[in-house]
Every structure is written in C-alpha cells, then in structure tokens.
Design a protein around this motif. Structure first.
Motif, PDB file in Angstrom:
ATOM      1  N   ARG A  70       0.841  -1.120  -0.061  1.00 38.33           N
ATOM      2  CA  ARG A  70      -0.009  -0.148  -0.118  1.00 38.33           C
ATOM      3  C   ARG A  70       0.915   1.287  -0.009  1.00 38.33           C
ATOM      4  O   ARG A  70       0.692   2.219  -0.639  1.00 38.33           O
ATOM      5  N   GLU A  71       1.978   1.227   1.005  1.00 39.46           N
ATOM      6  CA  GLU A  71       3.037   2.162   0.721  1.00 39.46           C
ATOM      7  C   GLU A  71       3.537   2.477  -0.858  1.00 39.46           C
ATOM      8  O   GLU A  71       3.933   3.613  -1.157  1.00 39.46           O
ATOM      9  N   ALA A  72       3.617   1.527  -1.422  1.00 46.54           N
ATOM     10  CA  ALA A  72       3.915   1.623  -2.939  1.00 46.54           C
ATOM     11  C   ALA A  72       2.819   1.844  -3.755  1.00 46.54           C
ATOM     12  O   ALA A  72       3.046   2.006  -4.876  1.00 46.54           O
ATOM     13  N   GLU A  73       1.690   2.239  -3.240  1.00 47.47           N
ATOM     14  CA  GLU A  73       0.560   2.788  -4.060  1.00 47.47           C
ATOM     15  C   GLU A  73      -0.141   1.445  -4.810  1.00 47.47           C
ATOM     16  O   GLU A  73      -0.837   1.622  -5.688  1.00 47.47           O
ATOM     17  N   VAL A  74       0.122   0.422  -4.261  1.00 43.83           N
ATOM     18  CA  VAL A  74      -0.332  -0.990  -5.126  1.00 43.83           C
ATOM     19  C   VAL A  74      -1.825  -1.442  -4.421  1.00 43.83           C
ATOM     20  O   VAL A  74      -1.731  -1.579  -3.038  1.00 43.83           O
ATOM     21  N   PRO A  75      -2.872  -1.103  -5.019  1.00 46.29           N
ATOM     22  CA  PRO A  75      -3.854  -1.739  -4.320  1.00 46.29           C
ATOM     23  C   PRO A  75      -4.003  -3.206  -3.914  1.00 46.29           C
ATOM     24  O   PRO A  75      -3.491  -4.054  -4.507  1.00 46.29           O
ATOM     25  N   VAL A  76      -4.582  -3.446  -2.739  1.00 45.35           N
ATOM     26  CA  VAL A  76      -4.663  -4.827  -2.322  1.00 45.35           C
ATOM     27  C   VAL A  76      -6.098  -5.156  -1.888  1.00 45.35           C
ATOM     28  O   VAL A  76      -6.688  -4.269  -1.423  1.00 45.35           O
ATOM     29  N   THR A  77      -6.583  -6.458  -2.125  1.00 49.84           N
ATOM     30  CA  THR A  77      -7.813  -6.839  -1.803  1.00 49.84           C
ATOM     31  C   THR A  77      -7.682  -8.120  -0.965  1.00 49.84           C
ATOM     32  O   THR A  77      -7.080  -9.037  -1.380  1.00 49.84           O
ATOM     33  N   TYR A  78      -8.581  -8.228   0.159  1.00 53.77           N
ATOM     34  CA  TYR A  78      -8.527  -9.458   0.860  1.00 53.77           C
ATOM     35  C   TYR A  78      -9.782 -10.159   0.625  1.00 53.77           C
ATOM     36  O   TYR A  78     -10.831  -9.708   0.875  1.00 53.77           O
ATOM     37  N   LEU A  79      -9.511 -11.548   0.144  1.00 54.03           N
ATOM     38  CA  LEU A  79     -10.961 -12.246  -0.051  1.00 54.03           C
ATOM     39  C   LEU A  79     -11.003 -13.196   1.148  1.00 54.03           C
ATOM     40  O   LEU A  79     -10.004 -14.001   1.098  1.00 54.03           O
ATOM     41  N   CYS A  80     -11.773 -12.812   2.375  1.00 55.46           N
ATOM     42  CA  CYS A  80     -11.861 -13.671   3.351  1.00 55.46           C
ATOM     43  C   CYS A  80     -12.734 -14.662   3.308  1.00 55.46           C
ATOM     44  O   CYS A  80     -14.058 -14.335   3.129  1.00 55.46           O
ATOM     45  N   ASP A 137     -12.120  -3.438  10.856  1.00 59.65           N
ATOM     46  CA  ASP A 137     -11.295  -2.553  11.439  1.00 59.65           C
ATOM     47  C   ASP A 137      -9.752  -2.749  10.954  1.00 59.65           C
ATOM     48  O   ASP A 137      -9.392  -1.903  10.865  1.00 59.65           O
ATOM     49  N   ALA A 138      -9.410  -4.228  10.875  1.00 60.98           N
ATOM     50  CA  ALA A 138      -7.916  -4.480  10.802  1.00 60.98           C
ATOM     51  C   ALA A 138      -7.690  -3.856   9.125  1.00 60.98           C
ATOM     52  O   ALA A 138      -6.748  -3.207   8.927  1.00 60.98           O
ATOM     53  N   CYS A 139      -8.949  -4.147   8.104  1.00 56.21           N
ATOM     54  CA  CYS A 139      -8.711  -3.829   6.875  1.00 56.21           C
ATOM     55  C   CYS A 139      -8.580  -2.364   6.700  1.00 56.21           C
ATOM     56  O   CYS A 139      -7.689  -1.927   5.696  1.00 56.21           O
ATOM     57  N   GLN A 140      -9.266  -1.534   7.507  1.00 55.11           N
ATOM     58  CA  GLN A 140      -8.983  -0.045   7.564  1.00 55.11           C
ATOM     59  C   GLN A 140      -7.486   0.527   7.822  1.00 55.11           C
ATOM     60  O   GLN A 140      -6.981   1.208   7.334  1.00 55.11           O
ATOM     61  N   VAL A 141      -7.127  -0.305   9.015  1.00 53.58           N
ATOM     62  CA  VAL A 141      -5.646   0.057   9.442  1.00 53.58           C
ATOM     63  C   VAL A 141      -4.878  -0.214   8.348  1.00 53.58           C
ATOM     64  O   VAL A 141      -3.801   0.615   7.953  1.00 53.58           O
ATOM     65  N   LEU A 142      -5.110  -1.300   7.507  1.00 49.41           N
ATOM     66  CA  LEU A 142      -4.282  -1.680   6.451  1.00 49.41           C
ATOM     67  C   LEU A 142      -4.269  -1.082   5.125  1.00 49.41           C
ATOM     68  O   LEU A 142      -3.756  -1.187   4.183  1.00 49.41           O
ATOM     69  N   ASP A 143      -5.549  -0.264   5.161  1.00 45.38           N
ATOM     70  CA  ASP A 143      -5.897   0.545   3.908  1.00 45.38           C
ATOM     71  C   ASP A 143      -6.155  -0.372   2.703  1.00 45.38           C
ATOM     72  O   ASP A 143      -5.578  -0.120   1.703  1.00 45.38           O
ATOM     73  N   MET A 144      -6.716  -1.583   2.815  1.00 48.08           N
ATOM     74  CA  MET A 144      -7.004  -2.574   1.807  1.00 48.08           C
ATOM     75  C   MET A 144      -8.548  -2.849   1.597  1.00 48.08           C
ATOM     76  O   MET A 144      -9.473  -2.684   2.763  1.00 48.08           O
ATOM     77  N   GLU A 145      -8.891  -3.062   0.537  1.00 50.69           N
ATOM     78  CA  GLU A 145     -10.188  -3.697   0.212  1.00 50.69           C
ATOM     79  C   GLU A 145     -10.810  -4.949   0.855  1.00 50.69           C
ATOM     80  O   GLU A 145      -9.868  -5.668   0.858  1.00 50.69           O
ATOM     81  N   LEU A 146     -11.704  -5.179   1.234  1.00 53.61           N
ATOM     82  CA  LEU A 146     -12.235  -6.362   1.700  1.00 53.61           C
ATOM     83  C   LEU A 146     -13.568  -6.898   0.941  1.00 53.61           C
ATOM     84  O   LEU A 146     -14.467  -6.296   0.654  1.00 53.61           O
ATOM     85  N   VAL A 147     -13.232  -8.163   0.616  1.00 56.85           N
ATOM     86  CA  VAL A 147     -14.564  -9.063   0.133  1.00 56.85           C
ATOM     87  C   VAL A 147     -14.697 -10.286   1.045  1.00 56.85           C
ATOM     88  O   VAL A 147     -13.784 -11.049   1.343  1.00 56.85           O
ATOM     89  N   MET A 148     -15.926 -10.478   1.739  1.00 56.45           N
ATOM     90  CA  MET A 148     -16.163 -11.659   2.555  1.00 56.45           C
ATOM     91  C   MET A 148     -16.793 -12.675   1.523  1.00 56.45           C
ATOM     92  O   MET A 148     -17.880 -12.399   0.871  1.00 56.45           O
ATOM     93  N   LEU A 149     -16.227 -13.854   1.499  1.00 55.15           N
ATOM     94  CA  LEU A 149     -16.821 -14.857   0.776  1.00 55.15           C
ATOM     95  C   LEU A 149     -18.122 -15.720   1.086  1.00 55.15           C
ATOM     96  O   LEU A 149     -18.545 -16.326   0.338  1.00 55.15           O
TER      97      LEU A 149
END
Length: 230
Positions: A32-42, A73-85
């Motif tokens: 994220r600091e390199a401005e690369v988007p990250v998405t978590y598929l949980c 909350d954790a995904c907000q700290v990490l600045d990443m998108e979240l998808v709940m499967l």
C-alpha cells in the motif's frame, strides 16, 4: 529485495479474520505504501473460533458479528479492500474444491490480480488454511497461463523448511511494525488472549520479545501451480 511497486493488484486469500494481520499485514502495508491496491478475499467470519476475548466479551451467538467488525477495522488499518466470501468456519475442507476454485478465479480475474498470496497446503496447520490454499492453487491452475498472477504461499508447519527448503521471500516488517501490531490488535477477541497468556507467564519479557520477533519476519514461497500436486 522485493520491488513492491512492480505489481498492479495484490489479492490476499485466507479463510479467517486475523489470518491477514498475523501473517501478512507488514507485506500488505509495504504494497500500500508503494500505492499498489490490495484486496482481501476472506473465506469465513471465524465464527467457530474458541477465543471469546480475555476477559470474555463475546459468546457463540455474538462472535460472528464481533469478528466481522474486527476484520473491517483491521482492513481499515491496512488500507485494503475487503471481500467476504461467505463460507462457514471449519467447513471449508468439506466444500467442493472445484466450486470454491471457480469462485476465487472469478474474483482474481475481475480484480486483475498480478500477485496472489495464500496458504501453502498441506503446510498450513489448520484444515481451513489448507483447503483455502488448495482452492486458490486450483483457481490459478484453471486460468490461461499467460494471464496467471504470480503466487506466493505461506507455510507455517514446523517441518516446512525440511520439506520445502528456505522461503523464497523474507520480508522484514520492522519499519512498519507498529501498524502491523495495530492491525493485529484490531482482532481484539483473538489477540488479547495471546497477549494475556504471555503476561501471566513467569518469562513474560522473553516470551513477548520472542513473539514479536516471530511476527516481524513474513516469509513466502513462490509457487508454480503446474509443479505442485492438484
């Protein structure tokens, strides 16, 4: 040295809330600091977990809602998108691997992932970990070779080095470690118990320092899905 900026989209695929924070959050922060988007598929909400906070503040009925909010909350700290499967905790090993793989493949392709991070089966301790890793490997195997993302896998069994050798990628998260700890602490129902057990130990300082050292380094294996079992 990892060039975090070379990727266009990172997709992290694990089965539980907190898997992303304990094992991969420092890496996520670097992307994220390199401005690369990250998405978590949980995969699940971890609703069958045994930890209810320490002291208890959750029960079997309230835990899914609590863990869902902790994950957000954790995904907000990490600045990443979240998808709940939407899968059920502790049942992933009984799902059709092919159906889960197709589900994951659709997300991976839709997001345009250039890197996928998941668990390395069968070296991930928990049946859900291994099942999600197997389905992720299969999802990438189903993709056209010229469209497949790079694949990094997390192995955590004690014999991983004997079987797989040294990890291909070792990331020292020390520069971003405070944010990693913040993400871990977002999962209050899970993290507080671990910290309290260490505090109750006669060797609290030593155990705490050892735990922090283990958390500081995040390791991954580069995987070619055509070279591992299906």
């Amino acid at each position: 040295m990892v060039d975090f900026s070379k990727h266009e989209q990172v997709v992290v695929i694990y089965p539980h809330p907190d898997d992303e924070s304990f094992g991969t959050s420092g890496t996520i922060i670097n992307f994220r600091e390199a401005e690369v988007p990250v998405t978590y598929l949980c995969g699940t909400l971890g609703e069958m977990g045994r930890n209810m906070g320490s002291p208890f503040f959750a029960n079997r009925e309230t835990l899914p809602k609590i863990r869902k909010q902790e994950l957000i909350d954790a995904c907000q700290v990490l600045d990443m998108e979240l998808v709940m499967l939407g899968y059920r905790d502790k049942t992933l090993e009984f799902e059709s691997k092919d159906e889960v793989a197709e589900h994951l493949k659709k997300h991976i392709e839709k997001l345009g992932a250039t890197l996928v991070i998941t668990f390395y089966p069968p070296y991930a301790v928990h049946p859900d970990h291994d099942a999600m890793g197997e389905a992720t490997f299969e999802a990438i195997r189903k993709m056209d070779q010229d469209k497949r993302p790079e694949l990094w896998a997390t192995a955590i069994t004690n014999d991983r080095k004997d079987v797989l050798g040294e990890a291909d990628i070792v990331i020292d998260t020390e520069p971003v470690f405070e944010r990693k700890l913040e993400a871990i602490k977002s999962h209050r129902s899970q993290a507080e118990g671990m910290l309290n057990k260490m505090q109750e130990s006669s060797n609290f300082k030593g155990e705490y320092e050892n735990a922090l050292q283990r958390l500081q380094y995040e390791t991954f294996y580069r995987v070619n899905v055509d070279e591992v079992g299906s």
